[in-house]
Design an enzyme around this catalytic site. Structure first.
Site, short mmCIF file in Angstrom:
data_model
loop_
_atom_site.label_atom_id
_atom_site.label_comp_id
_atom_site.label_asym_id
_atom_site.label_seq_id
_atom_site.Cartn_x
_atom_site.Cartn_y
_atom_site.Cartn_z
N TRP A 467 1.01 -5.94 4.08
CA TRP A 467 1.06 -6.06 2.49
C TRP A 467 2.65 -6.05 2.20
O TRP A 467 3.26 -4.86 2.48
CB TRP A 467 0.42 -4.80 2.07
CG TRP A 467 0.64 -4.57 0.47
CD1 TRP A 467 1.62 -4.51 -0.16
CD2 TRP A 467 -0.39 -4.49 -0.40
NE1 TRP A 467 1.28 -4.27 -1.53
CE2 TRP A 467 -0.06 -4.49 -1.77
CE3 TRP A 467 -1.98 -4.50 -0.13
CZ2 TRP A 467 -1.04 -4.48 -2.93
CZ3 TRP A 467 -2.97 -4.52 -1.30
CH2 TRP A 467 -2.27 -4.16 -2.43
N ASP A 468 3.13 -7.09 1.98
CA ASP A 468 4.63 -7.33 1.62
C ASP A 468 4.98 -7.22 0.08
O ASP A 468 4.17 -7.11 -0.67
CB ASP A 468 5.00 -8.79 2.06
CG ASP A 468 6.35 -9.08 2.26
OD1 ASP A 468 7.18 -8.07 2.21
OD2 ASP A 468 6.63 -10.29 2.86
N ASP A 528 13.37 -6.97 8.62
CA ASP A 528 13.43 -8.27 9.00
C ASP A 528 14.59 -8.59 9.89
O ASP A 528 14.56 -9.79 10.50
CB ASP A 528 13.85 -9.29 7.66
CG ASP A 528 12.45 -9.50 6.94
OD1 ASP A 528 11.38 -9.01 7.56
OD2 ASP A 528 12.58 -9.98 5.72
#
Ligand code: DGJ
Length: 759
Positions: A467-468, A528
């Site tokens: 879930w971003d 990231d």
């Protein structure tokens, strides 16, 4: 045995190794006495601040007395009564004098609010304070084994008028220790959790975020420590909020040496109207203390999170090794490519295939499609179901990426419901990653998300959801941020509460790494930035506040996307294994040598997964050039990491901290080094000369590497605690198989197992 004791106006809360103490003083104020090592109730007088004489600049609370609030430690700050330490509560009335009214001690949890909370408290204390206009209920949860106290406040309007709450902290804690330092963790996208150390002098230090979320700017967790406290010795106090929205903590030292720590939701622009008898519930704050250094403080947090925050099927359960499509293909894939990746992953022993962004609508880049759930049939002709079936046929689990809180203006959803997006109609709309947030304070928006995600999961047999969320909440004020987060929690609760689905949350990496999210998602994508050397810092600094089981950590390609650094595959694994291991690269681009290496890595991780995810983690050694991590369960594993090599480097040691007395076998994890690393030196060992930059070396390097010999040592626990001497490192001339070769950005893993009597 009861561990919350009330005796003649004194409250003493004992955990296994800590005591928290306050008392009702002669003026009916709740006076803080102690937070630290275990004490006796009889210590209270000795530990209370004395009032032999009043300071000349004091506002006396009572004429003829020496009592002034500015020189008193309070359990919750009063307002406008002579306490000039930072306020814990602000209203339009601007005056509040809270006096003790009542208390209640109950077994287990008490959870008065619809916000995520820890669970499994041994006892809960509620202390009611009353003022002319407001009632304060202070809640204290006691978690004996993990040495944690949780605090939260419920404010109720007991006046006949409406009151505007402009600040209400979850806790206030007045410490009297001197020589304190603040450790906080700040950063940015792809550069999360940088540790800062600040000496606490007179004045105010703020740990806060105003982005709508807990943020990568400043994590809500922070630590106060004595100046000399290090990883293994000394006192430290840890704080973290169970909340995912904008937060605010302040550390305010006054001229009398009292250090007031307030922590709660960010109050800047905050405005919450309380009508008569209405209550406001703050999020919960987690407190812990240790006199055994920062590692021990972190162990409290780790045990508490694994035991009392993470819940559901994956609580204390081993997490699958995953392959994620994002860094392999970004948006550029089709079913054939995905299945090729999955097949390769299966060969390597990987257990979960995760399809990341790009599977829906017109989403071939990040400009469109968010908000829509229709599958991109060009990329996936049979839909998600057909892909999921194929993955399941491989006997792998299937996972899917979603970003349900966001909407692109170029989407069917926006065209149908522009009013669902958070936009200001008077000002020009500002975008982040081309997207807006959906208004989660609207029940129809929440229903839309819940229905679509539930349908996705059910129709496609999804085992894992990533879930971003990729933008900040801007241009809102009042109580909006708080209501948004409550809306999000409701959505997460409705979707995930009764499902076996593994939920990994993510927000541009680690932009929402907090205890609120961990109440729903057992793991979070840490960053990231998957460059292994950067990740040493990120995972290490996260470990001050969060356990390894919560950190998504992936092996990615070299050079890394983040910093274009070339890092050996061995090191990429050695860092990612301290967390929930995954791979995030195109496995079909790998050489046979790399394929074999990854197979061995996956096998090694599976054998030691429990240790890597749930072992006791230590930050052992740290310098500009070196780091070492230790993780211990029934066995111990140490990771030694080096940044840059030195020529003619001196001796090197292996230090292991947590061992019971005995003899130990120590073995290194063998790995293979790409022969291109050795450049022209190859010509010294070959019977013929080759062009070291040429095709031949390149081709051979795909199949053949230089295998490190497995090191083996035997040593006692005492020798290991002091540090045993390892074989020499490469020293610029000569080489034999006993020479260790962790060169630039190199690393080694050592497995330390107790020797049985007859061995
Ligand atoms: C940001 C995440 O952090 C990445 O892992 C990836 O999922 C991208 N979003 C996809 O858009």
């Amino acid at each position: 045995m009861k561990n919350i004791i009330y005796d003649d106006g004194v409250f003493l809360l004992n955990t296994k190794n800590t005591s928290y103490c306050f008392k009702v003083n002669d003026y009916l104020h709740l006076e803080h006495v102690h937070y630290g090592n275990r004490i006796e109730i009889n210590d209270v007088d000795a530990l209370t601040l004395k009032r032999s004489i009043a300071y000349g600049d004091s506002v006396l609370y009572e004429q003829g007395s020496q009592y002034c609030l500015d020189a008193t430690c309070l359990e919750y700050g009063n307002v406008g009564r002579g306490d000039f330490k930072e306020d814990s509560i602000l209203t339009n009335i601007n005056i509040a004098d809270f006096k003790f009214e009542d208390y209640e001690i109950v077994d287990g949890d008490v959870d008065p609010a619809n916000l995520p909370n820890a669970y499994g408290a041994d006892e809960t204390l509620k202390v009611t304070l009353i003022d002319i206009n407001l009632q304060l209920d202070l809640y204290y949860g006691l978690f004996y084994e993990t040495d944690v106290i949780t605090r939260r406040v419920v404010v109720t309007n007991v006046s006949n008028n409406s009151i505007h709450l402009n600040k209400v902290m979850s806790m206030c804690l007045d410490l009297t220790q001197d020589d304190l330092m603040l450790l906080d963790f700040t950063g940015a996208w792809s550069n999360e959790v940088n540790k800062n150390e600040k000496k606490i002098q007179t004045g105010t230090y703020v740990v806060s975020s105003n982005t709508g979320f807990s943020s990568n700017r400043t994590n809500p967790g922070f630590i106060i420590k004595k100046g000399h406290t290090d990883e293994f010795h000394g006192e430290a106090w840890g704080f973290n909020l169970i909340y995912s929205g904008s937060h605010y903590s302040s550390i305010n030292k006054n001229d009398k040496g009292i250090v007031r720590i307030n922590s709660g939701i960010n109050y800047i622009n905050f405005d919450y109207e309380l009508n008569k008898d209405d209550s406001f519930y703050t999020p919960v704050v987690v407190l812990t203390y240790s006199d055994g250094g920062l590692n021990e403080l972190s162990h409290h947090f780790h045990d508490f999170i694994n035991e009392n925050i993470v819940r559901g099927t994956y609580k204390k359960k081993e997490r699958p090794i995953l392959i994620n499509s994002w860094e392999a293909y970004m948006f550029d894939y089709n079913k054939r490519k995905l299945l090729a990746l999955a097949n390769k992953a299966k060969d390597l022993g990987i257990e979960l295939f995760v399809l990341d962004d790009g599977w829906f609508s017109t989403r071939n880049d990040d400009t469109s499609g968010l908000g829509d759930y229709n599958v991109n049939k060009k990329k996936l002709p049979g839909g998600i179901k057909a892909l999921s079936n194929k993955i399941h046929e491989l006997d792998m689990k299937f996972g899917l990426w979603v970003e349900p809180e966001a909407i692109n203006p170029d989407s069917d959803l926006y065209r149908a419901h522009p009013d669902w997006a958070i936009e200001d109609n008077e000002y020009k709309t500002l975008y982040e990653r081309n997207e807006l947030l959906l208004d989660l304070t609207k029940s129809e928006v929440r229903d839309y998300i819940v229905e679509n995600i539930n349908k996705l999961i059910e129709d496609n047999n999804i085992d894992y959801i990533k879930w971003d969320m990729n933008r900040q909440l801007i241009g809102v004020s009042g109580k909006y941020d708080y209501e948004y987060i409550k809306g999000l929690y409701e959505v997460l609760d409705r979707i995930f509460k009764d499902k076996d689905v593994l939920f990994e949350s993510c927000s541009s990496g680690g932009n929402r790494f907090d205890l609120g999210m961990l109440c729903y998602s057992p793991q979070i994508w840490s960053s990231d930035d998957t460059d292994a050397i950067e990740r040493i810092k990120i995972q290490k600094n996260l470990s001050y506040l969060y356990p390894l089981s919560t950190m998504g950590a992936h092996v990615s390609a070299s050079p890394s996307t983040a910093v274009l650094r070339k890092t050996p595959l061995n090191t990429r694994f050695n860092v990612a294994c301290f967390g929930d291991l995954g791979y995030e690269l195109d496995l079909n681009n790998l050489s046979s040598l790399e394929i074999n290496e990854i197979k061995k890595q996956v096998e090694f991780y599976k054998q030691h997964r429990q240790t890597f995810q749930y072992g006791k983690f230590y930050r052992v050694e740290s310098s500009d050039n070196k780091e070492s991590f230790e993780v211990k369960l029934d066995e111990t594993i140490v990771g030694k990491f080096r940044k840059l090599m030195n020529s003619s480097v001196g001796f090197d040691t292996l230090k292991v901290i947590d061992l019971k007395d005995g003899m130990y076998d120590i073995t290194s994890r063998p790995f293979s080094i790409n022969i291109e690393t050795f450049g022209h030196l190859i010509n010294f060992v070959l019977p013929f000369k080759v062009n070291t930059e040429g095709l031949l070396v390149k081709e051979v390097s795909k199949y053949k590497g230089l295998d490190s010999k497995q090191e083996h040592y035997v040593a006692s626990s005492n020798a290991l605690k002091q540090g045993i001497k390892l074989n020499n490192l490469y020293i610029s001339s000569g080489y034999n198989e006993d020479v260790r070769l962790p060169l630039d950005f190199g690393s080694e893993l050592y497995l330390i197992k107790e020797k049985k009597d007859n061995e």
